[in-house]
Write a protein that holds these residues in place. Sequence first.
Motif, PDB file in Angstrom:
ATOM      1  N   THR A  11      46.629  43.864  35.765  1.00 59.17           N
ATOM      2  CA  THR A  11      46.158  45.655  35.320  1.00 59.17           C
ATOM      3  C   THR A  11      47.939  46.070  34.469  1.00 59.17           C
ATOM      4  O   THR A  11      48.713  46.930  33.797  1.00 59.17           O
ATOM      5  CB  THR A  11      46.501  46.329  36.051  1.00 59.17           C
ATOM      6  OG1 THR A  11      46.577  46.014  37.698  1.00 59.17           O
ATOM      7  CG2 THR A  11      44.707  45.967  36.666  1.00 59.17           C
ATOM      8  N   SER A  12      49.286  44.277  34.880  1.00 53.14           N
ATOM      9  CA  SER A  12      50.511  45.439  34.799  1.00 53.14           C
ATOM     10  C   SER A  12      50.381  44.754  33.503  1.00 53.14           C
ATOM     11  O   SER A  12      51.332  43.290  33.074  1.00 53.14           O
ATOM     12  CB  SER A  12      50.854  45.044  35.825  1.00 53.14           C
ATOM     13  OG  SER A  12      51.305  43.020  36.426  1.00 53.14           O
ATOM     14  N   LEU A  13      50.314  45.515  32.215  1.00 50.13           N
ATOM     15  CA  LEU A  13      50.245  45.243  30.884  1.00 50.13           C
ATOM     16  C   LEU A  13      51.434  46.395  30.062  1.00 50.13           C
ATOM     17  O   LEU A  13      51.160  46.055  28.433  1.00 50.13           O
ATOM     18  CB  LEU A  13      48.571  45.789  29.989  1.00 50.13           C
ATOM     19  CG  LEU A  13      47.930  45.039  31.025  1.00 50.13           C
ATOM     20  CD1 LEU A  13      46.666  45.408  30.156  1.00 50.13           C
ATOM     21  CD2 LEU A  13      48.028  43.366  29.923  1.00 50.13           C
ATOM     22  N   LYS A  68      44.546  37.257  34.281  1.00 49.85           N
ATOM     23  CA  LYS A  68      44.589  39.168  33.492  1.00 49.85           C
ATOM     24  C   LYS A  68      44.911  40.483  34.494  1.00 49.85           C
ATOM     25  O   LYS A  68      43.378  41.119  35.545  1.00 49.85           O
ATOM     26  CB  LYS A  68      42.950  39.142  33.743  1.00 49.85           C
ATOM     27  CG  LYS A  68      42.275  39.822  32.374  1.00 49.85           C
ATOM     28  CD  LYS A  68      41.230  39.746  32.059  1.00 49.85           C
ATOM     29  CE  LYS A  68      40.309  41.136  30.957  1.00 49.85           C
ATOM     30  NZ  LYS A  68      41.750  40.611  29.860  1.00 49.85           N
ATOM     31  N   CYS A 119      51.122  34.241  32.277  1.00 48.12           N
ATOM     32  CA  CYS A 119      49.669  35.605  31.359  1.00 48.12           C
ATOM     33  C   CYS A 119      48.720  34.660  31.648  1.00 48.12           C
ATOM     34  O   CYS A 119      47.390  35.066  30.683  1.00 48.12           O
ATOM     35  CB  CYS A 119      50.031  34.703  29.863  1.00 48.12           C
ATOM     36  SG  CYS A 119      51.531  35.230  29.121  1.00 48.12           S
ATOM     37  N   ALA A 138      46.285  40.994  22.653  1.00 47.44           N
ATOM     38  CA  ALA A 138      44.736  41.899  23.440  1.00 47.44           C
ATOM     39  C   ALA A 138      43.815  40.847  23.239  1.00 47.44           C
ATOM     40  O   ALA A 138      42.274  41.335  23.553  1.00 47.44           O
ATOM     41  CB  ALA A 138      44.749  43.097  23.478  1.00 47.44           C
ATOM     42  N   ASN A 190      52.014  43.771  27.055  1.00 44.09           N
ATOM     43  CA  ASN A 190      51.260  43.427  25.931  1.00 44.09           C
ATOM     44  C   ASN A 190      51.160  45.143  25.310  1.00 44.09           C
ATOM     45  O   ASN A 190      50.757  45.004  23.905  1.00 44.09           O
ATOM     46  CB  ASN A 190      49.615  43.078  26.463  1.00 44.09           C
ATOM     47  CG  ASN A 190      50.047  41.956  27.176  1.00 44.09           C
ATOM     48  OD1 ASN A 190      50.874  41.772  28.274  1.00 44.09           O
ATOM     49  ND2 ASN A 190      48.938  40.835  26.691  1.00 44.09           N
ATOM     50  N   VAL A 191      51.437  45.909  25.851  1.00 45.03           N
ATOM     51  CA  VAL A 191      52.164  47.443  25.538  1.00 45.03           C
ATOM     52  C   VAL A 191      52.370  47.038  24.419  1.00 45.03           C
ATOM     53  O   VAL A 191      52.445  47.763  23.504  1.00 45.03           O
ATOM     54  CB  VAL A 191      51.676  48.941  26.848  1.00 45.03           C
ATOM     55  CG1 VAL A 191      51.862  49.375  25.764  1.00 45.03           C
ATOM     56  CG2 VAL A 191      50.032  48.816  27.194  1.00 45.03           C
ATOM     57  N   GLN A 196      38.209  46.565  37.522  1.00 44.44           N
ATOM     58  CA  GLN A 196      39.813  47.144  38.139  1.00 44.44           C
ATOM     59  C   GLN A 196      39.899  46.432  39.852  1.00 44.44           C
ATOM     60  O   GLN A 196      39.229  47.748  40.310  1.00 44.44           O
ATOM     61  CB  GLN A 196      40.468  48.017  37.554  1.00 44.44           C
ATOM     62  CG  GLN A 196      40.000  48.636  35.883  1.00 44.44           C
ATOM     63  CD  GLN A 196      41.126  48.153  34.805  1.00 44.44           C
ATOM     64  OE1 GLN A 196      40.567  48.289  33.956  1.00 44.44           O
ATOM     65  NE2 GLN A 196      42.170  48.338  35.356  1.00 44.44           N
ATOM     66  N   SER A 211      41.995  35.357  38.750  1.00 45.46           N
ATOM     67  CA  SER A 211      43.231  36.116  38.765  1.00 45.46           C
ATOM     68  C   SER A 211      43.636  37.362  39.713  1.00 45.46           C
ATOM     69  O   SER A 211      44.533  37.244  40.761  1.00 45.46           O
ATOM     70  CB  SER A 211      42.780  37.425  37.661  1.00 45.46           C
ATOM     71  OG  SER A 211      42.293  36.939  36.172  1.00 45.46           O
ATOM     72  N   ARG A 249      56.444  37.633  27.236  1.00 43.11           N
ATOM     73  CA  ARG A 249      56.547  38.025  28.207  1.00 43.11           C
ATOM     74  C   ARG A 249      56.388  37.204  30.030  1.00 43.11           C
ATOM     75  O   ARG A 249      57.307  36.036  29.204  1.00 43.11           O
ATOM     76  CB  ARG A 249      54.666  38.106  28.396  1.00 43.11           C
ATOM     77  CG  ARG A 249      54.211  39.409  27.382  1.00 43.11           C
ATOM     78  CD  ARG A 249      52.642  38.540  26.660  1.00 43.11           C
ATOM     79  NE  ARG A 249      52.101  37.851  26.386  1.00 43.11           N
ATOM     80  CZ  ARG A 249      51.161  37.451  26.800  1.00 43.11           C
ATOM     81  NH1 ARG A 249      50.274  37.458  27.090  1.00 43.11           N
ATOM     82  NH2 ARG A 249      50.639  35.744  26.465  1.00 43.11           N
TER      83      ARG A 249
END
Length: 295
Positions: free
Chosen positions: A152-154, A150, A147, A191, A157-158, A95, A59, A143
């Motif tokens: 943090t800009s999710l 991994k 993908c 997720a 997915n949210v 993170q 990542s 998306r």
Amino acid sequence: MSAHTPIVYLHGVFMPIDQAHIPVLDRGFIFGDGVYEVIPVYSRRPFRLQEHVRRLQHSLDGIRLKNPHTDAEWTDLITQLIARNDGEDQSVYMQITRGVAKRDHAFPVGVKPTIFMMSSPMTVPTAELRATGVGAITATDNRWLRCDIKATSLLPNVLLRQLAVDAGAMEVVLLRELAKPPGRYLTEGAASNIFVVQNGTLLAPPKDHLMLPGITYDVVIELAVANNIRCEVRLVSEHEVRTAQELWQTSSLREVMPITALDGKPVGDGKPGPLFKKMYTFYQDYKQAVRAGKG
Ligand code: PDD
């Protein structure tokens, strides 16, 4: 401070979570410019640690951020974090963002990355839930094309997972239109990774740029191979998803979970299937071995 206040790691220091603060110009906050990992911990032993650290490297490479630590340093930090927190079973989040800098999309020069790590008590789904399975809906995978990172800009997915929650379901099964071969194919969940059972064979989409290479996904495929369950890693069509005898979701936090309804219709007979039951036993045995330090 009570013994139960989670201890986190931030800016090189362990501290109670309520003392951990991040400057507003952190690029994780401003741009979602960072990556993360989630590592399950059983009996204080991290599950597949090396594989998680390797995926973190993938990542970081994907966002062109230099790894701030060696594998040995990460192992040491994770070990310390587990020791400082309550609970035999934990989930460790790591993170890493590109750090704090004046707002500008381009990479800042000479800025230290922000490293944040926290541990929460591990709460796996209840036995009741696993006995009934969960509902899922399908949605178009809208998306980006990385993908496998991994990130943090999710936000996608949210939004996708909220579609499931709004429909009273647990997960969204994502289908993406491909030009070659033409058609709609399974990628993963918002997720979690998704497996399909067709005629006693386990089908899984290949690990490419359209899905996160799940650590649990790898474990499930290894367990299938070791226990003579037929398994094919290949493109899985929308038709195969919709006519599946069984559907499973896998993730570090949900482990292996049967999806027993899709878009309001039963999957198979609407109950967790025989292959799931086998796989779940193998998975539990494997976890026991990890607990005993033999994983
Ligand atoms: N999510 N695909 C996506 C998009 C995920 O977010 C996850 C896990 C997985 C499964 O990967 P693994 O088996 O390595 O957990 C697949 C974690 C649990 C999360 O974001 O909290």
